[in-house]
Design a protein around this motif. Structure first.
Motif, short mmCIF file in Angstrom:
data_model
loop_
_atom_site.label_atom_id
_atom_site.label_comp_id
_atom_site.label_asym_id
_atom_site.label_seq_id
_atom_site.Cartn_x
_atom_site.Cartn_y
_atom_site.Cartn_z
N PHE A 148 0.84 -1.20 0.00
CA PHE A 148 0.00 0.00 0.00
C PHE A 148 0.88 1.26 0.00
N GLY A 149 1.86 1.32 0.91
CA GLY A 149 2.73 2.49 1.00
C GLY A 149 3.54 2.70 -0.26
N GLY A 150 4.07 1.60 -0.83
CA GLY A 150 4.84 1.71 -2.06
C GLY A 150 3.99 2.18 -3.22
N THR A 151 2.75 1.66 -3.32
CA THR A 151 1.84 2.09 -4.39
C THR A 151 1.50 3.57 -4.26
N PHE A 152 1.26 4.00 -3.03
CA PHE A 152 0.96 5.40 -2.75
C PHE A 152 2.11 6.29 -3.23
N ALA A 153 3.34 5.90 -2.90
CA ALA A 153 4.51 6.69 -3.28
C ALA A 153 4.68 6.75 -4.79
N ILE A 154 4.48 5.62 -5.47
CA ILE A 154 4.63 5.58 -6.93
C ILE A 154 3.57 6.45 -7.60
N LEU A 155 2.30 6.33 -7.16
CA LEU A 155 1.23 7.12 -7.77
C LEU A 155 1.45 8.61 -7.57
N GLN A 156 2.05 8.97 -6.43
CA GLN A 156 2.31 10.40 -6.19
C GLN A 156 3.27 10.96 -7.22
N GLN A 157 4.21 10.14 -7.70
CA GLN A 157 5.14 10.59 -8.72
C GLN A 157 4.56 10.48 -10.13
N LEU A 158 3.64 9.52 -10.33
CA LEU A 158 3.02 9.37 -11.65
C LEU A 158 1.96 10.44 -11.91
N THR A 159 1.79 11.36 -10.97
CA THR A 159 0.96 12.53 -11.27
C THR A 159 1.55 13.31 -12.44
N GLY A 160 2.85 13.16 -12.64
CA GLY A 160 3.52 13.94 -13.68
C GLY A 160 4.05 15.26 -13.16
N VAL A 161 4.15 15.38 -11.83
CA VAL A 161 4.58 16.65 -11.24
C VAL A 161 5.94 17.07 -11.78
N ASN A 162 6.82 16.11 -12.02
CA ASN A 162 8.16 16.49 -12.46
C ASN A 162 8.21 16.86 -13.93
N PHE A 168 11.83 1.94 2.12
CA PHE A 168 11.48 1.23 0.89
C PHE A 168 10.51 2.07 0.04
N ALA A 169 9.50 2.67 0.69
CA ALA A 169 8.52 3.49 -0.03
C ALA A 169 9.18 4.71 -0.65
N VAL A 170 10.09 5.36 0.11
CA VAL A 170 10.78 6.55 -0.41
C VAL A 170 11.69 6.16 -1.58
N MET A 171 12.33 4.99 -1.48
CA MET A 171 13.15 4.52 -2.59
C MET A 171 12.31 4.35 -3.86
N LEU A 172 11.12 3.73 -3.72
CA LEU A 172 10.24 3.56 -4.87
C LEU A 172 9.80 4.91 -5.43
N LEU A 173 9.57 5.86 -4.54
CA LEU A 173 9.19 7.21 -4.98
C LEU A 173 10.27 7.80 -5.87
N TRP A 174 11.53 7.73 -5.44
CA TRP A 174 12.62 8.30 -6.24
C TRP A 174 12.79 7.56 -7.55
N LEU A 175 12.62 6.23 -7.53
CA LEU A 175 12.76 5.47 -8.77
C LEU A 175 11.64 5.79 -9.75
N ALA A 176 10.41 5.98 -9.24
CA ALA A 176 9.30 6.39 -10.11
C ALA A 176 9.56 7.78 -10.67
N ASN A 177 10.07 8.66 -9.81
CA ASN A 177 10.44 10.02 -10.24
C ASN A 177 11.47 9.94 -11.36
N MET A 178 12.47 9.08 -11.19
CA MET A 178 13.51 8.92 -12.21
C MET A 178 12.93 8.42 -13.53
N THR A 179 12.02 7.45 -13.46
CA THR A 179 11.41 6.89 -14.67
C THR A 179 10.66 7.96 -15.45
N VAL A 180 9.86 8.75 -14.74
CA VAL A 180 9.09 9.82 -15.40
C VAL A 180 10.04 10.85 -16.00
N THR A 181 11.08 11.21 -15.25
CA THR A 181 12.01 12.25 -15.70
C THR A 181 12.77 11.83 -16.96
N VAL A 182 13.18 10.56 -17.02
CA VAL A 182 13.94 10.08 -18.17
C VAL A 182 13.05 9.93 -19.40
#
Length: 536
Positions: free
Chosen positions: A317-331, A464-478
């Motif tokens: 749940f926490g990991g999904t929450f973190a990933i979706l927060q980055q998939l908003t496209g904020v970056n 773990f959740a914060v790590m997933l957040l940064w990795l999702a952020n990286m994916t969107v950014t690249v």
């Protein structure tokens, strides 16, 4: 020294009475200003690249790095990969060597990364410098809030941690503002023509790179691409201020207590507490009691947590929450707003200057989110902000589809026949998006990640959740610049809109309301429901 249960309150009182402050007195306000420079650098380093990228696209003869779309994405990606590593490693170093010591190290990394980026002669060294900078950003994202929380009196703790989050978006606004000033002084990306096979421009003529980039075989002799170096080197100044300032601060008293160093903890507290207003004896006694209780609790590794069904559900749940927060496209808005604005028809210089509105909206939205969380429930704030940003993405897709695409020329430029108000609609939508993001999913995710994980696994699961957040952020950014150049803004923003429609639905069905419940009650609810919270 560490007190055992056999030690009396009188023994602790005696220790407090005879232990002097470990150095000169420091106010909590001064400590907050210094420590929050870490948050400011976090924001500046993640935001500054938006204005630098247009100049980096110039050829090396003109002072740029001749970036491709993939290289553009990787410049952001390497920083975010560094963030993921820095968040994990920084937390461990902080626990082992101390919060203050870790922030000193981060200040050095911020300086080295900033100077390395500004002096990088080629793209490979730029990637390395951005990774180093990412280590500092990731470390700051975990260490600074902990240092503030552990050093502040309890009545000021929430406010100071919230101020750190506000300083992150303030750093981004400062980056956008300095980018705008430099772009105004330098002009937009320009190059001096050496040879134009099309015959459009004469040798020696200074022309905007927006116009030259589409001409096959054109060569240039010089240009103002070096402007990006000025933008990136500026963040070395607050890094120096952070290093000097944090040397004047004491170590966290709670960190000393966690190591059984009561005398050192008392000395640190006396530097930050006002005599007669704060009770050092009571505060140290509470820390020592909390340390004893914590020592008795069972600590689980992340791997062990995944083997327990109800804990596995919480972690997912926490990991999904973190990933979706980055998939908003904020970056896509934060790092690439000038690119989006250029796609809408603005020139490079105007796009960099207009990006300041993105930073202003972030600061206003962040402040509004902090006020909203004090008055309303987590779910309410999250859902309202998420709906606003999702509608903004739908609107962005529609504007490009109906208002901009019909006026795109064969060479990819926007026709001057486009209605004058249409590009400004893109600016309005970006502002609304940032208001929704920073007042909703932005602050709520960080608050809820600190609440939902049980004590036995809180550190590991949150990391773990914060790590997933940064990795999702990286994916969107690249991938964003590649998508924009490959399939265009309509498909790109349509994809983000679809993802966020799913996010609204998932938040509505799955996210609990935790505002009125203790951490122990939340844990009990998860355990009893097999990992599903239905608190409302």
């Amino acid at each position: 020294m560490s007190l055992t249960p056999s030690h009396s309150t009188e023994r602790l009182r005696e220790l407090v009475a005879k232990t002097p402050a470990s150095g000169k007195k420091r106010s909590i306000g001064f400590l907050a200003v210094v420590a929050c420079l870490g948050g400011f650098l976090f924001g500046y380093d993640t935001g500054v690249i938006s204005g630098a990228l247009p100049y980096m696209h110039l050829p090396s003869e003109a002072g740029g790095l001749a970036l491709t779309s993939l290289e553009e994405g990787l410049i952001g990606g390497f920083l975010l990969f560094g963030c993921a590593v820095g968040a994990i490693v920084g937390g461990r170093l902080s626990d082992r060597f101390g919060r203050r010591h870790n922030i000193l190290l981060l200040a050095v990394l911020f300086f080295v990364g900033a100077v390395g980026c500004a002096l990088a002669p080629n793209i490979v060294l730029m990637y390395i410098a951005r990774f180093v900078l990412g280590l500092a950003v990731g470390g700051a994202s975990t260490t600074v809030p902990v240092y503030l929380s552990e050093s502040a009196p309890k009545e000021q703790r929430g406010m100071l941690v919230a101020v750190d989050q506000l300083m992150i978006v303030t750093g981004q606004l400062a980056a956008f503002a300095f980018n705008a000033v430099i772009a105004s002084l330098q002009g937009g990306p320009q190059a001096v023509v050496e040879n134009d096979p099309s015959g459009t421009y004469q040798a020696g003529e200074t022309v905007s790179w927006d116009l030259l980039a589409g001409i096959a075989g054109v060569s240039v002799s010089e240009g103002n691409g070096h402007a990006w170096r000025y933008m990136l080197v500026l963040c070395s100044i607050p890094a120096i201020a952070l290093w000097i300032g944090i040397r004047l601060m004491p170590e966290s008293a709670r960190w000393h207590v966690s190591r059984g160093e009561l005398k050192e903890a008392i000395g640190s507290l006396k530097r930050l507490r006002i005599e007669g207003r704060h009770d050092v004896l009571t505060e140290v006694a509470e820390m020592e009691e909390a340390r004893r209780l914590e020592a008795k609790r069972e600590k689980l590794s992340l791997r062990a947590g995944f083997r327990v069904p109800w804990l596995r559900s919480i972690i997912i749940f926490g990991g999904t929450f973190a990933i979706l927060q980055q998939l908003t496209g904020v970056n896509t808005m934060m790092y690439y707003a000038p690119k989006v604005l250029m796609a809408a028809g603005f020139d490079s210089q105007a796009s960099i200057i207009l990006n300041v509105f993105t930073g202003v909206a972030s600061v206003i939205g962040s402040a509004a989110g902090l006020l909203a969380l004090r008055r309303f429930g987590r779910r309410q704030v999250l859902l309202v902000g998420q709906v606003i940003l999702t509608l903004s993405l739908i609107a962005m897709t529609a504007i490009f589809l109906l208002g901009i695409n019909p006026y795109i020329n064969l060479d990819g430029t926007v026709s001057p026949d486009i209605p004058g108000f249409v590009p400004y609609l893109v600016v309005v939508v970006i502002v609304l998006f940032m208001l929704g993001m920073q007042s909703g999913p932005g602050p709520v995710m960080w608050v809820m990640l600190s609440e939902i994980f049980p004590a036995s696994i809180r550190g590991a699961a949150n990391g773990f959740a914060v790590m997933l957040l940064w990795l999702a952020n990286m994916t969107v950014t690249v991938t964003f610049p590649v998508l924009m150049d490959g399939v265009g803004p309509v498909f790109t923003y349509g994809l983000f809109a679809a993802i966020n429609i799913f996010a609204v639905t998932w938040y509505y069905l799955r996210v609990p309301e935790t505002r009125k419940f203790t951490l122990e009650r939340i844990e009990w609810e998860f355990r009893e429901a097999g990992g599903v919270i239905r608190l409302r």
